[in-house]
Write a protein that holds these residues in place. Structure first.
Motif, short mmCIF file in Angstrom:
data_model
loop_
_atom_site.label_atom_id
_atom_site.label_comp_id
_atom_site.label_asym_id
_atom_site.label_seq_id
_atom_site.Cartn_x
_atom_site.Cartn_y
_atom_site.Cartn_z
N PHE A 177 15.91 8.03 -7.94
CA PHE A 177 15.26 8.74 -6.85
C PHE A 177 15.08 7.77 -5.69
O PHE A 177 14.97 6.57 -5.89
CB PHE A 177 13.91 9.30 -7.30
CG PHE A 177 14.07 10.44 -8.25
CD1 PHE A 177 14.03 11.75 -7.80
CD2 PHE A 177 14.29 10.22 -9.61
CE1 PHE A 177 14.20 12.81 -8.68
CE2 PHE A 177 14.46 11.27 -10.49
CZ PHE A 177 14.42 12.57 -10.01
N THR A 178 15.07 8.32 -4.48
CA THR A 178 14.87 7.48 -3.31
C THR A 178 13.68 8.01 -2.51
O THR A 178 13.48 9.21 -2.39
CB THR A 178 16.10 7.45 -2.38
OG1 THR A 178 16.41 8.77 -1.95
CG2 THR A 178 17.30 6.85 -3.09
N HIS A 179 12.92 7.09 -2.01
CA HIS A 179 11.82 7.39 -1.10
C HIS A 179 12.32 6.98 0.28
O HIS A 179 12.59 5.81 0.52
CB HIS A 179 10.59 6.58 -1.51
CG HIS A 179 9.40 6.83 -0.67
ND1 HIS A 179 8.96 5.94 0.28
CD2 HIS A 179 8.53 7.87 -0.63
CE1 HIS A 179 7.89 6.42 0.87
NE2 HIS A 179 7.60 7.59 0.33
N VAL A 180 12.50 7.94 1.16
CA VAL A 180 13.09 7.69 2.47
C VAL A 180 12.03 7.94 3.54
O VAL A 180 11.38 9.00 3.56
CB VAL A 180 14.32 8.60 2.71
CG1 VAL A 180 14.90 8.37 4.10
CG2 VAL A 180 15.38 8.36 1.64
N VAL A 181 11.87 6.96 4.43
CA VAL A 181 10.94 7.09 5.54
C VAL A 181 11.72 6.83 6.83
O VAL A 181 12.41 5.83 6.95
CB VAL A 181 9.77 6.08 5.43
CG1 VAL A 181 8.83 6.21 6.62
CG2 VAL A 181 9.01 6.28 4.13
N GLY A 237 10.27 0.31 -12.66
CA GLY A 237 11.08 1.39 -12.12
C GLY A 237 11.68 1.12 -10.75
O GLY A 237 12.49 1.90 -10.27
N PHE A 238 11.29 0.02 -10.11
CA PHE A 238 11.82 -0.31 -8.78
C PHE A 238 13.27 -0.78 -8.92
O PHE A 238 13.58 -1.64 -9.72
CB PHE A 238 10.95 -1.41 -8.15
CG PHE A 238 11.51 -1.97 -6.87
CD1 PHE A 238 11.61 -1.17 -5.74
CD2 PHE A 238 11.92 -3.29 -6.80
CE1 PHE A 238 12.12 -1.69 -4.56
CE2 PHE A 238 12.42 -3.81 -5.63
CZ PHE A 238 12.52 -3.02 -4.51
N SER A 251 12.33 6.69 -11.38
CA SER A 251 11.77 8.03 -11.48
C SER A 251 10.69 8.21 -10.40
O SER A 251 10.17 7.24 -9.86
CB SER A 251 11.14 8.28 -12.86
OG SER A 251 9.97 7.49 -13.01
N VAL A 252 10.34 9.46 -10.14
CA VAL A 252 9.27 9.75 -9.20
C VAL A 252 7.94 9.22 -9.74
O VAL A 252 7.11 8.71 -8.99
CB VAL A 252 9.18 11.28 -8.92
CG1 VAL A 252 7.97 11.62 -8.08
CG2 VAL A 252 10.46 11.75 -8.23
N GLU A 253 7.76 9.30 -11.05
CA GLU A 253 6.54 8.79 -11.67
C GLU A 253 6.39 7.29 -11.45
O GLU A 253 5.29 6.80 -11.17
CB GLU A 253 6.52 9.12 -13.18
CG GLU A 253 6.43 10.61 -13.49
CD GLU A 253 7.76 11.36 -13.32
OE1 GLU A 253 7.71 12.60 -13.21
OE2 GLU A 253 8.83 10.72 -13.30
N ASP A 254 7.50 6.55 -11.56
CA ASP A 254 7.45 5.11 -11.31
C ASP A 254 7.07 4.83 -9.86
O ASP A 254 6.28 3.94 -9.57
CB ASP A 254 8.80 4.44 -11.60
CG ASP A 254 9.12 4.37 -13.08
OD1 ASP A 254 8.17 4.38 -13.91
OD2 ASP A 254 10.31 4.29 -13.41
#
Length: 110
Positions: free
Chosen positions: A11-15, A41-42, A64-67
């Motif tokens: 999963f990616t967290h995009v800003v 999880g990183f 994962s989103v949880e991580d």
């Protein structure tokens, strides 16, 4: 690596955002501090800057989103509080699932 590993997606967290004039470098330092707090999880982080501007994109990969959520520690929150006033306006934040990953193949030199 077993078959289940091939079925799991990162999963990616995009800003996406723009900083106040001349504030990109200060934000970059805070970004690096925040990323150094990540553990479980990183999978990696990229900070992109549009040349000649204070606009940028952060892409952080997670197992994962949880991580991702578990890594939002108190230290992370404090760094984020310091970074928010540097933005020209609130950034756009989205979580994506990585569904296709293509990496260069190794080539043999003759």
């Amino acid at each position: 690596m077993d078959f289940q590993d091939f079925l799991r997606h990162k999963f990616t967290h995009v800003v996406i955002g723009e900083f106040k004039p001349g504030k990109f470098e200060a934000a970059k330092k805070l970004y690096e501090e925040a990323v150094l707090t990540y553990t479980t999880g990183f999978k990696g982080a990229y900070l992109l800057q549009e040349p000649g501007t204070d606009r940028g994109i952060s892409i952080i990969f997670w197992e994962s989103v949880e991580d991702m959520e578990a890594n939002h520690s108190q230290i992370y929150q404090e760094i984020l509080k310091q970074m928010m006033p540097l933005f020209a306006e609130p950034p756009k934040t989205v979580v994506y699932e990585l569904v296709c990953e293509i990496t260069p193949q190794e080539t043999e030199e003759v």
